[in-house]
Scaffold this motif. Structure first.
Motif, mmCIF file in Angstrom:
data_model
loop_
_atom_site.group_PDB
_atom_site.id
_atom_site.type_symbol
_atom_site.label_atom_id
_atom_site.label_comp_id
_atom_site.label_asym_id
_atom_site.label_seq_id
_atom_site.Cartn_x
_atom_site.Cartn_y
_atom_site.Cartn_z
ATOM 1 N N MET A 14 0.838 -1.182 0.000
ATOM 2 C CA MET A 14 0.000 0.000 0.000
ATOM 3 C C MET A 14 0.887 1.252 0.000
ATOM 4 O O MET A 14 1.816 1.368 0.783
ATOM 5 N N THR A 15 0.579 2.192 -0.863
ATOM 6 C CA THR A 15 1.340 3.433 -0.972
ATOM 7 C C THR A 15 0.622 4.538 -0.215
ATOM 8 O O THR A 15 -0.590 4.689 -0.336
ATOM 9 N N TYR A 16 1.367 5.288 0.579
ATOM 10 C CA TYR A 16 0.805 6.460 1.248
ATOM 11 C C TYR A 16 1.879 7.519 1.425
ATOM 12 O O TYR A 16 3.071 7.237 1.368
ATOM 13 N N ILE A 17 1.415 8.760 1.621
ATOM 14 C CA ILE A 17 2.301 9.903 1.842
ATOM 15 C C ILE A 17 1.909 10.538 3.161
ATOM 16 O O ILE A 17 0.714 10.742 3.428
ATOM 17 N N LEU B 43 4.301 12.184 -5.261
ATOM 18 C CA LEU B 43 4.709 13.089 -4.189
ATOM 19 C C LEU B 43 4.560 14.541 -4.620
ATOM 20 O O LEU B 43 4.086 15.378 -3.843
ATOM 21 N N LEU B 44 4.917 14.865 -5.855
ATOM 22 C CA LEU B 44 4.745 16.234 -6.339
ATOM 23 C C LEU B 44 3.261 16.603 -6.385
ATOM 24 O O LEU B 44 2.880 17.709 -5.996
ATOM 25 N N ASN B 45 2.407 15.694 -6.827
ATOM 26 C CA ASN B 45 0.966 15.962 -6.827
ATOM 27 C C ASN B 45 0.443 16.172 -5.413
ATOM 28 O O ASN B 45 -0.413 17.024 -5.177
ATOM 29 N N TRP B 46 0.978 15.421 -4.447
ATOM 30 C CA TRP B 46 0.600 15.610 -3.046
ATOM 31 C C TRP B 46 1.004 17.016 -2.587
ATOM 32 O O TRP B 46 0.230 17.696 -1.899
ATOM 33 N N ALA C 291 -0.378 22.479 -1.124
ATOM 34 C CA ALA C 291 -0.270 23.926 -1.357
ATOM 35 C C ALA C 291 -1.651 24.532 -1.560
ATOM 36 O O ALA C 291 -1.983 25.568 -0.961
ATOM 37 N N LYS C 292 -2.464 23.913 -2.378
ATOM 38 C CA LYS C 292 -3.820 24.418 -2.619
ATOM 39 C C LYS C 292 -4.646 24.415 -1.337
ATOM 40 O O LYS C 292 -5.369 25.380 -1.057
ATOM 41 N N ALA C 293 -4.545 23.350 -0.553
ATOM 42 C CA ALA C 293 -5.302 23.242 0.697
ATOM 43 C C ALA C 293 -4.878 24.296 1.713
ATOM 44 O O ALA C 293 -5.639 24.630 2.618
#
Length: 142
Positions: A1-4, A93-96, A101-103
């Motif tokens: 499972m992948t998470y950030i 990671l860049l999309n995260w 940033a938007k949040a």
């Protein structure tokens, strides 16, 4: 499972060292956690992407505000484990970071990349980042 997630504990920060050292080879393992903790006092945060119980990519960043950029997220460090590149970890990671940033009501995301890092530049262009300025610097300690 992948998470950030954000590295908060000393143990989580320590687990990120090997990945960051690929980008910042001058860093010393025994000083890494204390350096991150000092930088956290200035807003620095360390995020990592983990897959199958192994850290694959790490990003160090901060949110700031300037007259020229407004409120922005600045990426100090962004690196994927060399053996895990081209598998989507850096993109995830860049999309995260973009979502973070938007949040946090940032108007822009910025980063600098060494002029010799051609593979990184190809990645950034593919992610729709643009070259907008030159970065100038001078060493004060010799």
């Amino acid at each position: 499972m992948t998470y950030i997630t954000l590295a908060k504990s000393d143990a989580e920060i320590e687990r990120c060292f090997a990945i960051i050292q690929a980008l910042r080879p001058h860093l010393i393992a025994s000083e890494f956690v204390s350096r991150i903790k000092r930088q956290e006092q200035q807003g620095y945060q360390l995020a990592y992407l983990e897959d199958e119980a192994s850290i694959k990519a790490v990003a160090g960043f901060r949110i700031a505000e300037s007259l020229s950029w407004g409120k922005f997220l600045y990426v100090d460090d962004l690196v994927t484990q060399e053996s895990d590149r081209s598998q989507g970890y850096g993109t995830n990671l860049l999309n995260w970071l973009l979502d973070y940033a938007k949040a946090n009501a940032c108007e822009q995301l910025h980063l600098d990349s060494g002029v010799q890092r051609f593979a990184a530049h190809r990645f950034y262009f593919k992610q729709r980042l643009e070259i907008r300025a030159y970065h100038f610097a001078i060493n004060l300690i010799q």
